[in-house]
Design a protein around this motif. Structure first.
Motif, short mmCIF file in Angstrom:
data_model
loop_
_atom_site.label_atom_id
_atom_site.label_comp_id
_atom_site.label_asym_id
_atom_site.label_seq_id
_atom_site.Cartn_x
_atom_site.Cartn_y
_atom_site.Cartn_z
N ASP A 191 7.06 2.42 -0.54
CA ASP A 191 5.99 1.45 -0.30
C ASP A 191 4.65 2.08 -0.64
O ASP A 191 4.47 3.29 -0.50
CB ASP A 191 6.00 1.01 1.17
CG ASP A 191 7.01 -0.08 1.42
OD1 ASP A 191 7.19 -0.93 0.53
OD2 ASP A 191 7.63 -0.09 2.49
N VAL A 192 3.71 1.23 -1.02
CA VAL A 192 2.46 1.74 -1.58
C VAL A 192 1.68 2.63 -0.60
O VAL A 192 1.11 3.65 -0.99
CB VAL A 192 1.59 0.60 -2.16
CG1 VAL A 192 1.23 -0.42 -1.10
CG2 VAL A 192 0.34 1.12 -2.81
N SER A 193 1.72 2.31 0.70
CA SER A 193 0.97 3.13 1.65
C SER A 193 1.61 4.52 1.78
O SER A 193 0.93 5.52 1.97
CB SER A 193 0.89 2.44 3.02
OG SER A 193 2.13 2.42 3.67
N ILE A 194 2.93 4.58 1.64
CA ILE A 194 3.66 5.85 1.72
C ILE A 194 3.56 6.60 0.39
O ILE A 194 3.40 7.83 0.36
CB ILE A 194 5.15 5.59 2.07
CG1 ILE A 194 5.27 4.73 3.33
CG2 ILE A 194 5.91 6.89 2.22
CD1 ILE A 194 4.65 5.32 4.55
N GLN A 195 3.62 5.84 -0.70
CA GLN A 195 3.48 6.42 -2.03
C GLN A 195 2.19 7.24 -2.13
O GLN A 195 2.18 8.37 -2.63
CB GLN A 195 3.45 5.28 -3.05
CG GLN A 195 3.32 5.69 -4.48
CD GLN A 195 3.24 4.48 -5.39
OE1 GLN A 195 2.24 3.79 -5.44
NE2 GLN A 195 4.31 4.20 -6.09
N ALA A 196 1.11 6.67 -1.60
CA ALA A 196 -0.18 7.37 -1.66
C ALA A 196 -0.13 8.66 -0.84
O ALA A 196 -0.73 9.66 -1.22
CB ALA A 196 -1.29 6.44 -1.16
#
Lengths: 336, 329
Positions: A191-196
């Motif tokens: 997920d994008v928040s974790i990817q970052a």
């Protein structure tokens, strides 16, 4: 062997690699060159992003770099030494220097092993990296380094979330103190928040440890955030390469121009109706690559020369190499 | 005036977990609504509930779904089945698993006409070829005799769209329609969806990708841990989010357009739905969180005309977002 500081950690020279396929039950065997002559280099502590769509050969490059696949021709140089001619022993020692982080942290962690066992496994295989009495302290240190609770070393992978599992994979890769980590779509499933979070972690580790990344991805947003340099791959060849901001600000190859214009970005709400460069159809099959320039069937600039003559990857006055006879700045309105 | 589709207070229980907790949204003809969220946010379950397609372990626990004035949740199974296809249709992320590998593509597109319109085989095939042409499948007359494995990912998704639109429904729900596709093919499908919307189709796009939403939708609902935390038009929400989670998502999304912007992660991990934190479910990850957020659960409230946010400090977030203005372009 003397090592010069300017020697790249990884260097691929005219790499050709692929698979042998048999067409039909009684068909001829034939070689499919998923990688058809790739040259690139990754310097110490540097991040090179290899970007391309499915079937472009980027994962085959990764497999070759990791010596999981023997190239048909060309060289894979690690610290200046060609690994294609190495003995098994030499190869084993070399492999320690090159680690891998996959896309799927679920599939790449043995569910029956604790985090501690996962991380110490390599120390068992390569004795001499960490002395046995230091294992517990080293495991704790590694977990802390990747942002996990050192007290969780006796837990199993299923007790962690996807992002935490990717952190375990990174800790495991770091355990043998590699100089290069090949990240094959390492943040694509997150997920994008974790990817970052993971991207920030990888960046911090690079600053602290000087590890180099060959970062393979299809995500053009991630590339711009993460790469020092970019190599754009299309159907087995690199069509354009250079420093990240150069490529993004002034792409010179029509394929790169199309890719960048097609990548949806948060900013696009401002011009929802603006038309991106639309390529016709799908990428051709590597089984039967087009003559001349491999991009010519989908290109809006194709001329006769493109159908017969394969363009070399050279700088044609754009400041960085691009494999297009007519490489140049994007001229507007070639939307189809 | 009521919208074509109006969902209010929708709650879905999945196993013992409250997977969707009071979600409301509406869509009108020729409009695209995006439901945005990360895995486990409840975005897919919400749309499946609308179509009565929830998996066996899940059920609608509360709320209403009004379609053109009638209550979909009150319909008998066979009435709902008739409506699906005729009025509402859906496409999914993975077109290959939705197609039968043993039947030709033309036959599968034609199935809608045979079963629902009573067309004969020949007539159904002619209609199927027309439908395939309409969604941009080149040489459809010949391709109709091919099997799904002979199609590329992008062409398979076009086939799914042709099947979904065969009976001319008024609403298309697209669940991550381009997630499995290459970026140049994704651009083709998104352009097709935009064209369909211009022709009057109402659409709900479910996506984790703020870029895809930016290119397709007029309005957006942002979901987190089973709740809608923010809603409004894309033109309002994108430049100045009114919920810290939306703000965080925007900052965490890497952009191919803007080289100057550094992505900022959201701290922590999404909560376990079976043991949600007290107060605001986002508070453990929120940079704005204060004492009140740990104890008092915020409700979705209007913060500006046409905009709602489920944050006690929405006005403050709004001001911050406007000040940052991560625009550039």
């Amino acid at each position: 062997m003397e090592r010069q500081s300017t020697t790249p950690v990884l260097e691929l020279v005219d790499l050709v690699a692929g698979y042998r396929l048999r067409q039909g039950l009684f068909g001829r065997r034939r070689d499919v060159h998923a990688v058809a002559g790739v040259s690139l280099s990754v310097g110490a502590g540097e991040t090179l992003c290899l970007v391309g769509e499915s079937g472009c050969g980027k994962s085959t490059v990764a497999r070759t770099v990791l010596s999981l696949l023997r190239p048909s021709s060309g060289e894979v140089r690690f610290d200046g030494a060609d690994v294609t001619g190495m003995s098994r022993r030499e190869l084993r020692a070399m492999r320690r220097q090159v680690q891998l982080v996959f896309q799927d942290p679920y599939a790449s962690l043995n569910p029956r092993m604790t985090v501690r066992e996962l991380i110490t496994e390599a120390w068992r295989i390569h004795p001499g990296i960490v002395e046995r009495e230091r294992w517990d302290a080293e495991v704790a240190g590694l977990l802390e380094r990747v942002g996990l609770n050192p007290g969780h070393a006796s837990r199993y992978p299923h007790q962690f979330s996807g992002g935490q599992r990717q952190r375990i994979c990174i800790a495991r890769a770091l355990s043998v103190r590699p100089r290069l980590i090949v990240c094959d779509e390492a943040v694509s499933a997150l997920d994008v928040s974790i990817q970052a979070q993971i991207l920030a972690l990888l960046k911090r580790l690079q600053e602290e440890l000087g590890v180099a990344y060959l970062f393979i991805t299809h995500d053009l947003g991630v590339v711009r955030q993460f790469a020092d340099r970019v190599a754009v791959m299309h159907l087995g060849t690199i069509v354009e390469t250079g420093e990240t901001e150069r490529i993004y600000e002034s792409p010179a190859h029509p394929y790169t121009q199309a890719l960048l214009s097609a990548a949806p970005s948060v900013e696009d709400w401002r011009e929802q109706e603006s038309e991106e460069i639309l390529l016709h159809g799908d990428a051709p099959s590597p089984l039967d690559p087009p003559s001349g320039c491999r991009f010519h069937p989908r290109c809006w600039m194709t001329r006769d020369r493109c159908r017969t003559e394969e363009p070399a990857l050279t700088d044609r006055g754009t400041g960085h190499p691009a494999a297009c006879h007519y490489a140049g700045p994007l001229v507007s309105a070639h939307t189809s | 005036m009521s919208a074509l589709l109006e969902v209010s207070g929708l709650a879905v229980a999945f196993g013992g977990v409250r997977a969707v907790r009071g979600v409301s949204f509406s869509v009108d003809e020729g409009q695209t609504l995006a439901i945005v969220g990360e895995s486990g946010s409840g975005k897919s379950l919400s749309s499946l509930a609308v179509l009565g397609l929830l998996p066996a372990q899940a059920r609608v626990a509360a709320g209403s779904v009004r379609w053109d004035g009638q209550d979909l949740l009150a319909l008998e199974a066979d009435e709902l089945r008739r409506l699906r296809g005729e009025e509402l249709a859906m496409i999914f992320q993975d077109p290959l698993s939705a197609l039968n590998p043993a039947l030709t593509v033309g036959y599968q597109v034609g199935e809608m006409y045979r079963r629902r319109r009573g067309f004969g085989r020949e007539q159904a095939k002619r209609q199927a070829i027309e439908a395939m042409t309409e969604v941009g499948i080149p040489d459809a007359a010949r391709r109709a005799d091919a099997y799904p494995h002979e199609f590329s990912g992008g062409m398979r998704q076009r086939v799914m769209i042709a099947i979904a639109l065969a009976l001319r429904p008024r609403l298309l729900i697209a669940d991550e329609p381009t997630t499995a596709l290459d970026v140049t093919v994704q651009a083709q499908i998104l352009r097709l969806l935009r064209r369909l919307q211009r022709d009057g189709l109402a659409m709900i796009i479910i996506s984790h990708d703020l870029g895809v939403v930016a290119r397709t939708a007029q309005s957006v609902v942002v979901m987190y841990a089973g709740q809608a935390v923010e809603s409004g038009t894309v033109a309002d929400v994108y430049p100045a989010p009114a919920h810290p989670y939306t703000l965080g998502l925007m900052a965490a999304s890497p952009s191919a357009r803007d080289g100057g912007r550094q992505v900022r992660p959201i701290d922590g991990y999404p909560p376990d739905l079976s043991s949600l934190p007290g107060g605001c479910t986002f508070h453990p990850r929120c940079p704005f969180a204060r004492e009140r957020c740990r104890t008092e659960e915020p409700t979705l409230r209007q913060v500006a005309p046409g905009r709602a946010s489920a944050c006690h400090y929405a006005e403050e977030v709004l001001a911050r977002g406007a000040a940052v203005d991560h625009a550039g372009a």
